[in-house]
Structure formats: structure tokens, C-alpha cells
Design a protein around this motif. Structure first.
Motif, PDB file in Angstrom:
ATOM      1  N   GLU A   1       7.898  30.272  13.445  1.00  8.86           N
ATOM      2  CA  GLU A   1       9.163  29.583  13.635  1.00  8.86           C
ATOM      3  C   GLU A   1       9.014  28.530  14.728  1.00  8.86           C
ATOM      4  O   GLU A   1       8.234  28.711  15.671  1.00  8.86           O
ATOM      5  N   PRO A   2       9.746  27.409  14.611  1.00  8.81           N
ATOM      6  CA  PRO A   2       9.641  26.370  15.631  1.00  8.81           C
ATOM      7  C   PRO A   2      10.281  26.812  16.942  1.00  8.81           C
ATOM      8  O   PRO A   2      11.335  27.449  16.946  1.00  8.81           O
ATOM      9  N   THR A   3       9.656  26.493  18.050  1.00 12.60           N
ATOM     10  CA  THR A   3      10.197  26.779  19.378  1.00 12.60           C
ATOM     11  C   THR A   3      10.020  25.547  20.248  1.00 12.60           C
ATOM     12  O   THR A   3       9.113  24.738  20.037  1.00 12.60           O
ATOM     13  N   TYR A   4      10.878  25.415  21.245  1.00  8.42           N
ATOM     14  CA  TYR A   4      10.833  24.267  22.153  1.00  8.42           C
ATOM     15  C   TYR A   4      10.448  24.740  23.548  1.00  8.42           C
ATOM     16  O   TYR A   4      10.933  25.776  24.024  1.00  8.42           O
ATOM     17  N   ARG A   5       9.598  23.954  24.190  1.00  9.82           N
ATOM     18  CA  ARG A   5       9.177  24.288  25.550  1.00  9.82           C
ATOM     19  C   ARG A   5       8.991  23.015  26.364  1.00  9.82           C
ATOM     20  O   ARG A   5       8.874  21.920  25.810  1.00  9.82           O
ATOM     21  N   ILE A   6       8.946  23.191  27.674  1.00 13.25           N
ATOM     22  CA  ILE A   6       8.772  22.075  28.608  1.00 13.25           C
ATOM     23  C   ILE A   6       7.492  22.333  29.391  1.00 13.25           C
ATOM     24  O   ILE A   6       7.333  23.404  29.997  1.00 13.25           O
TER      25      ILE A   6
ATOM     26  N   ARG B   1      14.131  18.053  40.301  1.00 13.37           N
ATOM     27  CA  ARG B   1      14.892  17.154  39.443  1.00 13.37           C
ATOM     28  C   ARG B   1      15.068  17.763  38.045  1.00 13.37           C
ATOM     29  O   ARG B   1      16.112  17.621  37.420  1.00 13.37           O
ATOM     30  N   LEU B   2      14.010  18.445  37.575  1.00 13.15           N
ATOM     31  CA  LEU B   2      14.096  19.077  36.261  1.00 13.15           C
ATOM     32  C   LEU B   2      15.138  20.188  36.243  1.00 13.15           C
ATOM     33  O   LEU B   2      15.882  20.346  35.268  1.00 13.15           O
TER      34      LEU B   2
ATOM     35  N   ALA C   1      18.602  21.181  25.669  1.00  9.84           N
ATOM     36  CA  ALA C   1      17.804  21.049  26.889  1.00  9.84           C
ATOM     37  C   ALA C   1      16.638  20.096  26.674  1.00  9.84           C
ATOM     38  O   ALA C   1      16.336  19.251  27.539  1.00  9.84           O
ATOM     39  N   ILE C   2      15.987  20.204  25.524  1.00  7.72           N
ATOM     40  CA  ILE C   2      14.886  19.297  25.204  1.00  7.72           C
ATOM     41  C   ILE C   2      15.381  17.850  25.170  1.00  7.72           C
ATOM     42  O   ILE C   2      14.719  16.920  25.664  1.00  7.72           O
ATOM     43  N   SER C   3      16.561  17.621  24.610  1.00  3.95           N
ATOM     44  CA  SER C   3      17.121  16.274  24.511  1.00  3.95           C
ATOM     45  C   SER C   3      17.384  15.688  25.893  1.00  3.95           C
ATOM     46  O   SER C   3      17.096  14.511  26.147  1.00  3.95           O
ATOM     47  N   ARG C   4      17.943  16.506  26.796  1.00  2.00           N
ATOM     48  CA  ARG C   4      18.230  16.009  28.150  1.00  2.00           C
ATOM     49  C   ARG C   4      16.941  15.618  28.871  1.00  2.00           C
ATOM     50  O   ARG C   4      16.889  14.611  29.582  1.00  2.00           O
ATOM     51  N   VAL C   5      15.898  16.409  28.681  1.00  2.36           N
ATOM     52  CA  VAL C   5      14.627  16.088  29.317  1.00  2.36           C
ATOM     53  C   VAL C   5      14.045  14.803  28.751  1.00  2.36           C
ATOM     54  O   VAL C   5      13.535  13.948  29.476  1.00  2.36           O
TER      55      VAL C   5
ATOM     56  N   THR D   1       6.682  16.996  29.919  1.00  2.00           N
ATOM     57  CA  THR D   1       6.670  16.687  28.488  1.00  2.00           C
ATOM     58  C   THR D   1       7.473  17.726  27.719  1.00  2.00           C
ATOM     59  O   THR D   1       7.175  18.924  27.812  1.00  2.00           O
ATOM     60  N   PRO D   2       8.501  17.303  26.988  1.00  2.00           N
ATOM     61  CA  PRO D   2       9.187  18.241  26.087  1.00  2.00           C
ATOM     62  C   PRO D   2       8.371  18.377  24.809  1.00  2.00           C
ATOM     63  O   PRO D   2       7.933  17.380  24.235  1.00  2.00           O
ATOM     64  N   GLU D   3       8.148  19.618  24.352  1.00  2.00           N
ATOM     65  CA  GLU D   3       7.287  19.834  23.202  1.00  2.00           C
ATOM     66  C   GLU D   3       7.942  20.773  22.202  1.00  2.00           C
ATOM     67  O   GLU D   3       8.754  21.624  22.565  1.00  2.00           O
ATOM     68  N   VAL D   4       7.566  20.604  20.960  1.00  2.00           N
ATOM     69  CA  VAL D   4       7.964  21.535  19.908  1.00  2.00           C
ATOM     70  C   VAL D   4       6.696  22.190  19.383  1.00  2.00           C
ATOM     71  O   VAL D   4       5.678  21.527  19.168  1.00  2.00           O
ATOM     72  N   GLY D   5       6.731  23.498  19.234  1.00  6.99           N
ATOM     73  CA  GLY D   5       5.558  24.223  18.740  1.00  6.99           C
ATOM     74  C   GLY D   5       5.981  25.317  17.782  1.00  6.99           C
ATOM     75  O   GLY D   5       7.149  25.414  17.390  1.00  6.99           O
ATOM     76  N   LEU D   6       5.022  26.127  17.377  1.00  2.00           N
ATOM     77  CA  LEU D   6       5.288  27.246  16.489  1.00  2.00           C
ATOM     78  C   LEU D   6       5.036  28.554  17.215  1.00  2.00           C
ATOM     79  O   LEU D   6       4.082  28.671  17.983  1.00  2.00           O
TER      80      LEU D   6
END
Length: 639
Positions: free
Chosen positions: A81-86, A102-103, A140-144, A155-160
Motif C-alpha cells: 500500500e502507498p505510504t507517505y514519509r518525510i 521549521r518543519l 502534511a506532505i502537501s504542506r511540506v 524531501t516529501p516522498e511516497v513509497g510502498l
């Protein structure tokens, strides 16, 4: 003071000489500089162009998509499944703590995760990306992403990420994945670069670990252009990796889910095998756990509850645990006697309720005794004295040899974690492992599956599959990988007289279908589905005591093995209920219900059960269906 003409001429000559020397020096310098510039711009042009490219181009690894795992009907057991991370790269961030401050104004950060990330950045190379926050929301990914210019190195990233849609159902079979640890890296002499990707997941236990190399796939790569502060400007090119191989198992999700519901809160295990090809149709340990918690990072509280539960939900009881087989082992002893030519089907032994061996008296479970007992009655009534007497005539070596022919004493070849070999003891084993000689009492105990003998539930299923077919059936858990079919487990004919096997099968039929049989109350009455089986009760305490008089953990284990249909065997079933008391009262009813579920491939008709049981069975079926639906709804909400 006026200079003389001669002095003026000398002065002029000196100035001219100095000018020539200085001019020559300048000309020489300019020449050397020109040659150097020509060498750098022409001769070394390619080298400096490459260096410039390396300064503005970075190469990023692309994690491969992990192979998925399916059941025999194509239902998904393990998915992605797709997951988002920073993530953050220390060499690009500059003042790391200021960037994190700042983050944190944009995204809620976990203090423990931030502390872990700071420690990881301190000990890792500065160019390595480190995860600051995992499984964050799209908002959260969008704001970053919008505030990227103010967050250097972030870097905002999308992974599995791995996801197990059936939650607890296959936890002990498939296992789970988790982030690569230092211990994992230490297993590799030269770890692949993909293993250093932040939070990259690899198999930890079960099939996920056993087939890690096939499921993982190979990483891809992309070249990106960055500016002076390391911000990604554009992607130059991309080379996709190779996804991991998909796997299909032999298990049936619906049957496995039914078994889980049928076992309920018992500390128990069940194995169902297709006797024709060795396919493991179900292999369940109860209670279980949700592997998704391990993928996401299980809390100390949740892990503590699993560890402290006396029903041991983390244990794969079907393959990891070995139990005294109790009276189910009498199948081995009687076949050894038949093969040795010591008994025939009509030979009898008198059972007065005990047998004296030297100065010790070995009791039968029936204190009043069974009287004169032949082969069929010995299994039907589970007379202990018959087997005490037979074992002393046959000897432990022939009994052990028969046990090995039926699959005992060797670890089954299945890709699960911590598969036990059990124990099929003989004289040499005791001499080697215990430093003592084998005693006649050891043989007497072994004859009824007590003493040193230990078997796993899977081994018991193998044993009864071989008795049912007369072939060396072996378990097959992986049906195919990468589309390539795995070899069948049908096996070659056993080196056992077929007539002897027929006599034993007939006696097992009496166990379940004769009014005096120990499993008669759990019989199947549908003519084309009748089963043959054997009950077993293995002692936990070496003393005569009623189970109701001792704590749960000191009660006897309940066992049952069977195959069905009797005339044309299709499935073999093995059940162990830890501290369940008697095999006939606890394990046999569960085995009967599972057998029917497997034969009918769904809820069996009520007329397959004895009339006296139908009201209870109908209520049980309705209750199990309600529980399954409620569990599915709850798991859907959690997913």
C-alpha cells in the motif's frame, strides 16, 4: 648634480636590460598560463565536465515493489500500500535542528522519532537520507512540498509499505516485514545499496523471510539535477527496478479463517493436508496476532501483551512446538509390529488394566482393563496394555524406524520459521544425548507416545497422510513463485506392506464409527464423507490426576488425527489443543468440524452430522458466522 654623458649612457643600458628581463619573465608566465589553460580546457575538458556534472547531478535509488502473496484461489494474503514519509539529507540541510524546528511548525512530529532520526544522521554518512516522519497524511506532505524552499534537505516522498489484509489469519505462515536493522545488514558480506534506503522493509519471519531474495526484487535508479543548495530541480532520467516475484501458496483463506474462528480462544493448532499431492490447505495456530502492527512498529505495550500471554500467540505451534503424541502414536507401534511379523490382525493380548515390567506397574487408561484385545479393538478402544506388550516384543529400533518412515523425527520441508524436527528416540540417541543406556521402561512409554517421543502437529498430519495413501506424502506450502509451479508432494510408495496399512486404516475407521470407538460421538454420518481417525491424550504431569483438579497449564494435551473420506481419502487433519484434556472430548469434535468444512469447501449440510448434534452444530455455525462477520468489519475499519 649633473650626470656626465657616460653615466647617462650606462643608466640607460641598465634600464633597458631590466626591462627586457621583466618582459621576458612576464612573457614566460603568460606562456605557461596559456599552456595550462589549453591543457585544462582542451586536454582535460572531459574530466572537468564530468566533475561538474557530478556536482549538479545526484543518483537516487528507487525501491522495488515487493512481490505479493496469494492463497490457492488467488485471494491476496500480503499486499503493498502507498505510504507517505518525510526524509532529510544532512549534507543539504545545513543547520539540521533549525530545519526540523521549521518543519515542526508545518507537520506534527513525534519527539522520539525525531531523536532517533538525529542519532541516525549523526552516525550515518551525510549524503544518506534519514526518515523524519513516516506514514504521514497527504495534507502534511502537501504542506511540506509547498514550503520546500524554506526546508533545505527535506524531501516529501511516497513509497510502498507491506499490508496484510487478512490481519491475524496467516500471521504464523507468512510472517511479516520490518525496517532493515544493523543485525540484518550484518548477515550480508556486501549488503546491496537498496538495503540502506531509509525504512526499507525486508522479511523478518515466516515466508517473508524465507523468500526474501525472491520477494524483494531489484532497485531502480533516477538521476536528478540539483541546485547549489542541493534542492532537486528536475529529474533527468529514470531506470525502473524489477518488482519482486509474486507467490501463490497452497492454503485456502476461507478454510483457514474458519479454523481460526472454530479454535476460538483455545491455545491450539490445526493442519489440513491434501493427501493426494501434499498441499497444505490450512495451517493455523491459535491465538494469533496482527502482523501489521510489526510493520508499522509495534508499541512496547502491545508487544508486552503478546509476550506475557500464556497462550503464546507469537508461537507457530503447528511447526515450532513438539508434543508427546499420546495414543495417536499407537499407529506407528502397531505398524512396526505388523511389519516385524510379530502380530496379526486377529492375535490378542489380555488387558487386566495394567502390565508389570520388572518392579514397575504400567497402567492402562481403563483401570478395570479391556480383557482380550486384538488389533482393531486396540486402536478402537485405545488399549494401552496391548501396546506395552507389543513394544517389548518389537523393540524401540523397529518402532523408531517405522516412525521415520511415516515422517516423524525429521523437520518437514516447509518455509516457516523455527520448524522443529521433533524427536524419534532410539538407543543410540539416548546414549549420545543423555549419556545413559536405553531401558525397557523407555520402550514401554514410547509405545503410547509418551516418554521421549515428540511430534509437531504438521508431522502428525504427514503421518496420517502416509497411512491413508501408502505413499511418502510430503507437505507443499508454496504452490508457485514467479509463475513457476512447485513440485508436487505426492511422494513414492512407502516400503510398507499395503495389507498392513489396510488393517490399520480399518481400525482407525472403527475409532470414529464403532459405538465403542473413542471418537464415535464426533463421527460423520454422510456415507461418502465418513472419516477414520485416532484420539490421543498426552500427559503434561507424570502423575495420575484429574484435569479438573489442576491449573490449566498442568492439564493434559488433547490430540486427534484423521483422514477422510475413508473409501477415497482426500484430506488429512491434525489437531492439538494445549491443556485441552481428552482427545475424544476436546480435539475430535474440532477435527470433525474442520474435516467437513474442508471436504464441502464451505459450510457443510446439517445432515452430515449425527441427528443428536444438529441443533448444537446449527447454533455453532450461526455463532461462528456472526463472529467472522464482526471480525471482518472490525478489521476493515482498522485497515
Amino acid at each position: 648634480m649633473r650626470r656626465t654623458p657616460r653615466e647617462s649612457a650606462d643608466s640607460t643600458r641598465k634600464i633597458t636590460r631590466r626591462g627586457l628581463m621583466l618582459g621576458g619573465a612576464q612573457l614566460a608566465f603568460a606562456g605557461v598560463l596559456g599552456l595550462r589553460m589549453h591543457h585544462m580546457q582542451v586536454d582535460q575538458a572531459d574530466e572537468f565536465r564530468l566533475l561538474a556534472e557530478e556536482n549538479r547531478v545526484n543518483i537516487h535509488l528507487i525501491p522495488p515493489s515487493r512481490g505479493r502473496i496469494f492463497d490457492r484461489e488467488g485471494r491476496v494474503i500480503a499486499d503493498n500500500e502507498p505510504t507517505y514519509r518525510i526524509t532529510m539529507r544532512r549534507e543539504d540541510a545545513g543547520d539540521v535542528e533549525d530545519v526540523i524546528r521549521r518543519l515542526s511548525a508545518l507537520v506534527e512530529l513525534d519527539e522520539k522519532e525525531v531523536a532517533r532520526a538525529l542519532e541516525e544522521m549523526r552516525t550515518s554518512p551525510p549524503f544518506l537520507q534519514v526518515t523524519i516522519a513516516d506514514r504521514v497524511s497527504w495534507d502534511a506532505i502537501s504542506r511540506v512540498a509547498v514550503n520546500a524552499p524554506a526546508l533545505p534537505g527535506v524531501t516529501p516522498e511516497v513509497g510502498l509499505s507491506r499490508f496484510y489484509p487478512q490481519h491475524q489469519t496467516f500471521a504464523h505462515v507468512v510472517g511479516y516485514v520490518g525496517p532493515v536493522s544493523d543485525r540484518d545488514l550484518a548477515r550480508y558480506e556486501d549488503p546491496e545499496p537498496v538495503l540502506r534506503i531509509p525504512r526499507f522493509q525486508i522479511g523478518k519471519v515466516g515466508i517473508e523471510a524465507k523468500f526474501e531474495d525472491r520477494l524483494r526484487g531489484s532497485a531502480g535508479a533516477k538521476r536528478v539535477e540539483v541546485n547549489a543548495v542541493g534542492r532537486v530541480m528536475r529529474e533527468l532520467d529514470r531506470r525502473e527496478g524489477e518488482a519482486g516475484a509474486d507467490m501463490q501458496l497452497t492454503v485456502d483463506s476461507e478454510l483457514q479463517d474458519y479454523i481460526k474462528a472454530r479454535l476460538g480462544e483455545e491455545s491450539a493448532s490445526a493442519v489440513v493436508m491434501d493427501v493426494e499431492n501434499g498441499d497444505v490447505l490450512a495451517i493455523a495456530s491459535s491465538p494469533s496476532y496482527d502482523p501489521n502492527k510489526f510493520v508499522r512498529g509495534i508499541s512496547v505495550k502491545d508487544y508486552g501483551e503478546l509476550r506475557e500471554n500464556n497462550h503464546r500467540p507469537l508461537a507457530s505451534k503447528t511447526v515450532q512446538d513438539a508434543y508427546p503424541p499420546g495414543s495417536t502414536f499407537k499407529i506407528v507401534t502397531v505398524l512396526a509390529g505388523l511389519e516385524a511379523g510379530i502380530i496379526g490382525p486377529d492375535d490378542t493380548v489380555y488387558c487386566p488394566g495394567y502390565l508389570e515390567v520388572g518392579s514397575r506397574r504400567f497402567h492402562c487408561w481403563k483401570r478395570a482393563g479391556h480383557g482380550h484385545v486384538n488389533l482393531e479393538r486396540s486402536l478402537r478402544d485405545s488399549c494401552d496394555v496391548y501396546y506395552y506388550d507389543l513394544a517389548m516384543k518389537v523393540g524401540i529400533e523397529k518402532i523408531a524406524d517405522m516412525g521415520r518412515r511415516l515422517g516423524l523425527g525429521a523437520a518437514p520441508d516447509v518455509p516457516m520459521s523455527a520448524v522443529t524436527a521433533g524427536l524419534m528416540p532410539d538407543k543410540e540417541w539416548k546414549r549420545r544425548e543423555r549419556g545413559a543406556e536405553w531401558l525397557i521402561g523407555d520402550t514401554v512409554n514410547a509405545s503410547i507416545g509418551q516418554g521421549f517421543v515428540l511430534t509437531s502437529p504438521l508431522q502428525q498430519a504427514i503421518m496420517v497422510s502416509r497411512v491413508a495413501t501408502g505413499r511418502a506424502v510430503s507437505p507443499r506450502l508454496v504452490r508457485s513463485i514467479g509463475g513457476i509451479e512447485s513440485p508436487s508432494g505426492a511422494g513414492a510408495p512407502l516400503d510398507i506392506d499395503p495389507q498392513h496399512l489396510r488393517w490399520v486404516r480399518k481400525a482407525m475407521f472403527s475409532v470414529s464409527n464403532s459405538r465403542r470407538g473413542t471418537a464415535y460421538r464426533s463421527r460423520i454420518i454422510a456415507d461418502d464423507m465418513r472419516m477414520a481417525g485416532k484420539t490421543g491424550t498426552s500427559q503434561v504431569l507424570n502423575r495420575v490426576v484429574r484435569n479438573s483438579d489442576v491449573p490449566w497449564e498442568e492439564r493434559d494435551h488433547a490430540l486427534f488425527v484423521n483422514f477422510a473420506p475413508f473409501e477415497a481419502p482426500r484430506v488429512a487433519v491434525s489437531i492439538v489443543v494445549e491443556h485441552g484434556g481428552g482427545g475424544s472430548s476436546t480435539a475430535a469434535p474440532i477435527a470433525r468440524d474442520i474435516t467437513l468444512q474442508a471436504l464441502y469447501k464451505g459450510t457443510p449440510p446439517l445432515d452430515a452430522y449425527p441427528a443428536s448434534d444438529r441443533g448444537r452444530i446449527q447454533a455453532q455455525q450461526e455463532r461462528l458466522e456472526r463472529e467472522r462477520r464482526a471480525r471482518a468489519e472490525e478489521e476493515g475499519r482498522r485497515a
